[in-house]
Design an enzyme around this catalytic site. Structure first.
Site, PDB file in Angstrom:
ATOM      1  N   ASP A 294      14.245 -89.143 -20.195  1.00 30.38           N
ATOM      2  CA  ASP A 294      12.925 -89.447 -19.787  1.00 30.38           C
ATOM      3  C   ASP A 294      12.068 -88.291 -20.343  1.00 30.38           C
ATOM      4  O   ASP A 294      10.849 -88.507 -20.646  1.00 30.38           O
ATOM      5  CB  ASP A 294      12.494 -88.779 -18.111  1.00 30.38           C
ATOM      6  CG  ASP A 294      13.126 -90.810 -17.741  1.00 30.38           C
ATOM      7  OD1 ASP A 294      12.769 -90.918 -17.989  1.00 30.38           O
ATOM      8  OD2 ASP A 294      14.244 -90.609 -16.652  1.00 30.38           O
TER       9      ASP A 294
ATOM     10  N   GLU B 297       4.202 -85.818 -20.756  1.00 27.93           N
ATOM     11  CA  GLU B 297       2.625 -85.702 -20.669  1.00 27.93           C
ATOM     12  C   GLU B 297       3.202 -84.973 -19.197  1.00 27.93           C
ATOM     13  O   GLU B 297       2.246 -83.690 -18.071  1.00 27.93           O
ATOM     14  CB  GLU B 297       1.805 -86.774 -20.110  1.00 27.93           C
ATOM     15  CG  GLU B 297       0.454 -86.509 -19.172  1.00 27.93           C
ATOM     16  CD  GLU B 297       0.021 -87.536 -18.979  1.00 27.93           C
ATOM     17  OE1 GLU B 297       0.641 -88.414 -18.351  1.00 27.93           O
ATOM     18  OE2 GLU B 297      -1.330 -87.184 -19.535  1.00 27.93           O
TER      19      GLU B 297
ATOM     20  N   HIS C  42       2.125 -93.082 -10.888  1.00 28.34           N
ATOM     21  CA  HIS C  42       1.726 -91.708 -11.064  1.00 28.34           C
ATOM     22  C   HIS C  42      -0.180 -91.849 -11.259  1.00 28.34           C
ATOM     23  O   HIS C  42      -0.400 -92.717 -11.710  1.00 28.34           O
ATOM     24  CB  HIS C  42       1.589 -91.461 -12.820  1.00 28.34           C
ATOM     25  CG  HIS C  42       2.925 -90.075 -12.586  1.00 28.34           C
ATOM     26  ND1 HIS C  42       4.128 -91.043 -14.152  1.00 28.34           N
ATOM     27  CD2 HIS C  42       3.571 -89.353 -12.241  1.00 28.34           C
ATOM     28  CE1 HIS C  42       4.874 -90.253 -13.877  1.00 28.34           C
ATOM     29  NE2 HIS C  42       4.628 -88.964 -12.743  1.00 28.34           N
TER      30      HIS C  42
ATOM     31  N   CYS D 260       1.498 -90.940 -21.448  1.00 32.79           N
ATOM     32  CA  CYS D 260       2.996 -89.688 -20.668  1.00 32.79           C
ATOM     33  C   CYS D 260       3.942 -89.768 -22.193  1.00 32.79           C
ATOM     34  O   CYS D 260       4.503 -88.732 -22.180  1.00 32.79           O
ATOM     35  CB  CYS D 260       3.355 -90.620 -20.422  1.00 32.79           C
ATOM     36  SG  CYS D 260       3.052 -91.752 -19.125  1.00 32.79           S
TER      37      CYS D 260
HETATM   38  C1  CIR Z   1       9.795 -91.581 -15.303  1.00 35.97           C
HETATM   39  O1  CIR Z   1      10.250 -92.070 -14.311  1.00 35.97           O
HETATM   40  O2  CIR Z   1       9.824 -90.455 -15.120  1.00 35.97           O
HETATM   41  C2  CIR Z   1       9.435 -91.712 -16.237  1.00 35.97           C
HETATM   42  N1  CIR Z   1      10.971 -92.675 -16.720  1.00 35.97           N
HETATM   43  C3  CIR Z   1       8.485 -92.178 -17.060  1.00 35.97           C
HETATM   44  C4  CIR Z   1       6.982 -91.294 -16.533  1.00 35.97           C
HETATM   45  C5  CIR Z   1       5.983 -92.034 -17.072  1.00 35.97           C
HETATM   46  N2  CIR Z   1       4.780 -90.622 -17.160  1.00 35.97           N
HETATM   47  C6  CIR Z   1       3.735 -90.754 -16.762  1.00 35.97           C
HETATM   48  O3  CIR Z   1       3.568 -91.820 -16.200  1.00 35.97           O
HETATM   49  N3  CIR Z   1       2.987 -89.663 -16.722  1.00 35.97           N
END
Ligand code: CIR
Length: 253
Positions: free
Chosen positions: A60, A65, A161, A248
């Protein structure tokens, strides 16, 4: 105004990233192409982009971010809430040190994903989520206070988030959907309401007067244009499959 961004190239192992989207596995080659186009869009907004190498140990990690909050006065390395993402912070720490930024840290048992932080001038809204706990949010508040900023908390109900559901477009304009439309903490904003069937586009990104909007969310794109912004549509379909949006994929500062 932002002048710089940091991004991290997706690794092949991204296909094993955390996902609740139910949209299938990302296509790695297409993701790389989309990531390049994303970098191009950041440059079009006037940013100098630092690109970190991919790291197969962290599926990931392209969602950089979440690992750091960069304010005009300091960089705060987070303690990501997902176990598999904790050590993503190592490479970003190296990068912010190279840039000569003053560095602070969120420590266990506090957890914080910076996708839960939304900056509005000198104020930082912090989402309390499955990833960001009250200890992490309180540590952040203490750090921000030291640097002359303020923060407040918003408890999340259904989104991953905070910035999955809202985006600040400057000029008091806030893009929002669902639970955020009636959130008392946000009532002083001029809310641009994103339709439920376009909720993914609530994660759009203001950069120096332009707004990056995910591709093919026509109603939202039109609404943002009508509010007076120039939009840049960016296709991030492969990152959506991993619950990630436009914000992100970069740190902007
Ligand atoms: C996660 O679940 O951490 C990643 N697959 C997606 C992260 C997305 N980030 C964000 O919304 N800032």
């Amino acid at each position: 105004m932002f002048t710089k961004a940091i991004v991290k190239t997706p690794c092949q192992n991204m296909v094993n990233g955390i996902s609740a989207a139910g949209l299938g596995k990302p296509d790695y080659k297409l993701a790389l192409k989309q990531h390049n186009n994303y970098i191009h869009a950041l440059k079009e907004c006037g940013l100098k982009v630092m690109v970190l190498d991919p790291d197969e140990n962290f599926p990931d990690s392209t969602f950089i971010e979440d690992t750091c909050l960069i304010t005009p006065r300091c960089a705060i390395i987070t303690n990501p809430g997902a176990a598999s993402r904790k050590d993503e912070t190592i490479s970003v720490l190296k990068a912010v040190k190279e840039l000569g930024l003053s560095v602070e840290h969120i420590q266990s048992p506090g957890t914080l994903d910076a996708g839960d932080i939304m900056m509005v001038k000198n104020h930082y809204f912090t989402g309390l989520s499955e990833r960001t706990n009250i200890d992490g949010a309180s540590q952040l508040n203490t750090i921000l206070t030291t640097y002359g900023y303020t923060s407040s908390f918003i408890k999340l109900e259904s989104v991953l988030h905070l910035k999955t559901g809202i985006s600040y477009l400057e000029n008091n304009n806030l893009l929002a959907f669902g639970e955020f439309l009636t959130q008392p903490e946000l009532k002083s904003f001029n809310i641009l309401e994103v339709a439920l069937n376009e909720s993914y586009a609530a994660n759009s990104v203001w950069i120096n007067g332009k707004v990056l909007v995910p591709k093919e969310f026509f109603k939202t794109a039109e609404m943002i244009k009508n509010a007076g912004y120039q939009i840049i549509e960016v296709d991030v379909s492969e990152f959506r499959k991993l619950d990630g949006g436009l914000s992100c994929l970069s740190l902007r500062f």
